[in-house]
Write a protein that holds these residues in place. Structure first.
Motif, PDB file in Angstrom:
ATOM      1  N   ILE A  12      -4.062  -2.679   9.322  1.00  0.00           N
ATOM      2  CA  ILE A  12      -3.731  -3.020   7.940  1.00  0.00           C
ATOM      3  C   ILE A  12      -2.595  -4.038   7.849  1.00  0.00           C
ATOM      4  O   ILE A  12      -2.468  -4.751   6.854  1.00  0.00           O
ATOM      5  CB  ILE A  12      -3.384  -1.739   7.144  1.00  0.00           C
ATOM      6  N   LEU A  13      -1.776  -4.160   8.888  1.00  0.00           N
ATOM      7  CA  LEU A  13      -0.697  -5.154   8.881  1.00  0.00           C
ATOM      8  C   LEU A  13      -1.216  -6.586   8.756  1.00  0.00           C
ATOM      9  O   LEU A  13      -0.508  -7.463   8.267  1.00  0.00           O
ATOM     10  CB  LEU A  13       0.153  -5.028  10.148  1.00  0.00           C
ATOM     11  N   VAL A  14      -2.438  -6.828   9.222  1.00  0.00           N
ATOM     12  CA  VAL A  14      -2.980  -8.195   9.153  1.00  0.00           C
ATOM     13  C   VAL A  14      -3.773  -8.411   7.862  1.00  0.00           C
ATOM     14  O   VAL A  14      -4.252  -9.517   7.618  1.00  0.00           O
ATOM     15  CB  VAL A  14      -3.860  -8.509  10.378  1.00  0.00           C
ATOM     16  N   ARG A  15      -3.894  -7.373   7.037  1.00  0.00           N
ATOM     17  CA  ARG A  15      -4.574  -7.520   5.742  1.00  0.00           C
ATOM     18  C   ARG A  15      -3.506  -7.403   4.648  1.00  0.00           C
ATOM     19  O   ARG A  15      -3.319  -6.361   4.041  1.00  0.00           O
ATOM     20  CB  ARG A  15      -5.671  -6.472   5.575  1.00  0.00           C
ATOM     21  N   ARG A  16      -2.819  -8.494   4.466  1.00  0.00           N
ATOM     22  CA  ARG A  16      -1.615  -8.519   3.637  1.00  0.00           C
ATOM     23  C   ARG A  16      -1.836  -7.983   2.229  1.00  0.00           C
ATOM     24  O   ARG A  16      -1.117  -7.091   1.774  1.00  0.00           O
ATOM     25  CB  ARG A  16      -1.097  -9.957   3.560  1.00  0.00           C
ATOM     26  N   ASP A  17      -2.810  -8.536   1.512  1.00  0.00           N
ATOM     27  CA  ASP A  17      -2.989  -8.159   0.111  1.00  0.00           C
ATOM     28  C   ASP A  17      -3.334  -6.676  -0.048  1.00  0.00           C
ATOM     29  O   ASP A  17      -2.866  -6.014  -0.978  1.00  0.00           O
ATOM     30  CB  ASP A  17      -4.084  -9.020  -0.532  1.00  0.00           C
ATOM     31  N   GLU A  18      -4.158  -6.165   0.863  1.00  0.00           N
ATOM     32  CA  GLU A  18      -4.527  -4.753   0.794  1.00  0.00           C
ATOM     33  C   GLU A  18      -3.306  -3.866   1.026  1.00  0.00           C
ATOM     34  O   GLU A  18      -3.093  -2.865   0.320  1.00  0.00           O
ATOM     35  CB  GLU A  18      -5.609  -4.443   1.827  1.00  0.00           C
ATOM     36  N   LEU A  19      -2.486  -4.220   2.015  1.00  0.00           N
ATOM     37  CA  LEU A  19      -1.289  -3.432   2.320  1.00  0.00           C
ATOM     38  C   LEU A  19      -0.309  -3.481   1.149  1.00  0.00           C
ATOM     39  O   LEU A  19       0.255  -2.451   0.754  1.00  0.00           O
ATOM     40  CB  LEU A  19      -0.628  -3.959   3.593  1.00  0.00           C
ATOM     41  N   ILE A  20      -0.112  -4.652   0.567  1.00  0.00           N
ATOM     42  CA  ILE A  20       0.794  -4.780  -0.571  1.00  0.00           C
ATOM     43  C   ILE A  20       0.298  -3.935  -1.743  1.00  0.00           C
ATOM     44  O   ILE A  20       1.073  -3.247  -2.410  1.00  0.00           O
ATOM     45  CB  ILE A  20       0.943  -6.258  -0.991  1.00  0.00           C
ATOM     46  N   LEU A  45       6.058  -9.392   3.785  1.00  0.00           N
ATOM     47  CA  LEU A  45       4.598  -9.324   3.912  1.00  0.00           C
ATOM     48  C   LEU A  45       3.937 -10.556   3.307  1.00  0.00           C
ATOM     49  O   LEU A  45       2.955 -11.082   3.852  1.00  0.00           O
ATOM     50  CB  LEU A  45       4.073  -8.051   3.234  1.00  0.00           C
ATOM     51  N   GLU A  46       4.464 -11.043   2.175  1.00  0.00           N
ATOM     52  CA  GLU A  46       3.913 -12.255   1.559  1.00  0.00           C
ATOM     53  C   GLU A  46       4.061 -13.466   2.480  1.00  0.00           C
ATOM     54  O   GLU A  46       3.278 -14.413   2.403  1.00  0.00           O
ATOM     55  CB  GLU A  46       4.619 -12.529   0.229  1.00  0.00           C
ATOM     56  N   LEU A  47       5.068 -13.435   3.341  1.00  0.00           N
ATOM     57  CA  LEU A  47       5.298 -14.524   4.297  1.00  0.00           C
ATOM     58  C   LEU A  47       4.566 -14.301   5.615  1.00  0.00           C
ATOM     59  O   LEU A  47       4.826 -14.983   6.605  1.00  0.00           O
ATOM     60  CB  LEU A  47       6.802 -14.666   4.560  1.00  0.00           C
ATOM     61  N   ASN A  48       3.654 -13.306   5.621  1.00  0.00           N
ATOM     62  CA  ASN A  48       2.837 -12.992   6.813  1.00  0.00           C
ATOM     63  C   ASN A  48       3.650 -12.465   7.985  1.00  0.00           C
ATOM     64  O   ASN A  48       3.219 -12.576   9.141  1.00  0.00           O
ATOM     65  CB  ASN A  48       2.014 -14.219   7.253  1.00  0.00           C
ATOM     66  N   VAL A  49       4.803 -11.870   7.698  1.00  0.00           N
ATOM     67  CA  VAL A  49       5.602 -11.280   8.765  1.00  0.00           C
ATOM     68  C   VAL A  49       4.878 -10.073   9.372  1.00  0.00           C
ATOM     69  O   VAL A  49       5.022  -9.785  10.558  1.00  0.00           O
ATOM     70  CB  VAL A  49       7.004 -10.884   8.236  1.00  0.00           C
ATOM     71  N   GLY A  50       4.087  -9.371   8.552  1.00  0.00           N
ATOM     72  CA  GLY A  50       3.307  -8.247   9.073  1.00  0.00           C
ATOM     73  C   GLY A  50       2.387  -8.674  10.200  1.00  0.00           C
ATOM     74  O   GLY A  50       2.257  -7.979  11.212  1.00  0.00           O
TER      75      GLY A  50
END
Length: 308
Positions: free
Chosen positions: A15-23, A45-50
């Motif tokens: 889920i870390l690579v699915r930003r919008d879903e995680l947010i 997360l918006e900056l793709n740090v996840g």
């Protein structure tokens, strides 16, 4: 904060690579008392740090430095950057920072700040030189003569067409175009533009303080009160007059959920095409209007959002 992230990652390690879903899931699960800390995590997360952390198991130090560089350019404070990196490190079970690594981070922070100051100084100097160039050009520019068309009594002739300037957009709506542009941005561009927008327009922020009660009792009237952090407030307030404000959702709330619509009262503040599920705010047609007395906010006119 750690427990919520750990729970979500345990259910789905990708889920870390699915930003919008995680947010979207964090927006629903994070309680009011953790919203300030969550604002920093959400920005990361918006900056793709996840994704950086998700791919960093093979070289953790490299991932930490990459995450740090991205966050340093986002406008987050040193304290918030430290909080984000340590939170993700704990959640993923990585070893704690060594003293040497922490020292390197501090040195890098100092260097980034120094470079930012130098860039600011250079930008000011460039603007100064551009201004002088324009002044010199204006002084030497040849202005074409204009033939005066008049009658013997010095009145305009029938061919005279007076200059009428186009009506300008009311000041109270100047922010809408920039706000809607923010909704379309992603990553670092969005974070930097958001900071500029806040500095230019946003005067205050507030939340629906009794949203937890409204989860179980949705008919309970919402209570809106000021919060100190503009970055984490659910609602942004843009001053129109002494105690009247135009109000829009915090740009971080572009994921529009049932929780936001019902418990956090956005459905009572804005008309929209929301029915069920998770949507995104694609544009704001009209801001809501609130009056503020002390730290209490009263809705005077509903706004309108377009969701997709």
């Amino acid at each position: 904060m750690d427990e919520i992230l750990i729970s979500l990652i345990a259910q789905d390690e990708n889920i870390l690579v699915r930003r919008d879903e995680l947010i979207g899931k964090l927006d629903e699960k994070v309680p009011a008392n953790l919203r300030r800390d969550y604002a920093a995590i959400r920005t990361a997360l918006e900056l793709n740090v996840g994704e950086i952390f998700a791919a960093g198991n093979s070289d953790r130090n490299s991932a930490l430095f990459k995450a740090f560089k991205v966050l340093s350019s986002s406008g987050l404070s040193e304290q918030r950057i430290d909080f984000v990196i340590k939170t993700f490190s704990r959640v993923l079970g990585w070893d704690k920072y060594s003293d040497d690594l922490d020292k390197e981070f501090r040195q890098l922070i100092a260097r980034v700040k120094k470079l930012e100051d130098e860039v600011t100084a250079l930008s000011s100097r460039v603007k100064e030189l551009e201004s002088k160039t324009e002044e010199n050009f204006s002084a030497t520019e040849t202005v074409p003569s204009r033939k005066k068309i008049s009658t013997s009594d010095d009145e305009p002739s029938e061919n005279f067409v007076p200059y009428i300037p186009a009506p300008s957009k009311p000041r109270s709506f100047d922010f809408l175009d920039k706000y809607n542009a923010l909704l379309k941005m992603v990553g670092r561009e969005k974070v930097l533009a958001r900071s500029n927008f806040i500095k230019s327009y946003v005067a205050k922020a507030f939340d629906c303080k009794n949203f937890e009660t409204r989860i179980n009792e949705p008919t309970t009237p919402p209570i809106f009160k000021t919060i100190n952090s503009i970055f984490s407030g659910a609602y942004w307030a843009i001053k129109l007059s002494e105690n009247q404000f135009a109000v829009l959702p915090n740009i971080n709330a572009y994921v529009y959920t049932e929780n936001r619509h019902n418990a956090q009262a956005m459905g009572e503040v804005f008309n929209s095409n929301f029915n069920v599920g998770t949507k995104k705010i694609t544009s704001a047609k009209i801001p809501a209007v609130f009056e503020c007395e002390g730290d209490v906010w009263t809705l005077k006119a509903k706004g309108e959002l377009i969701l997709n």
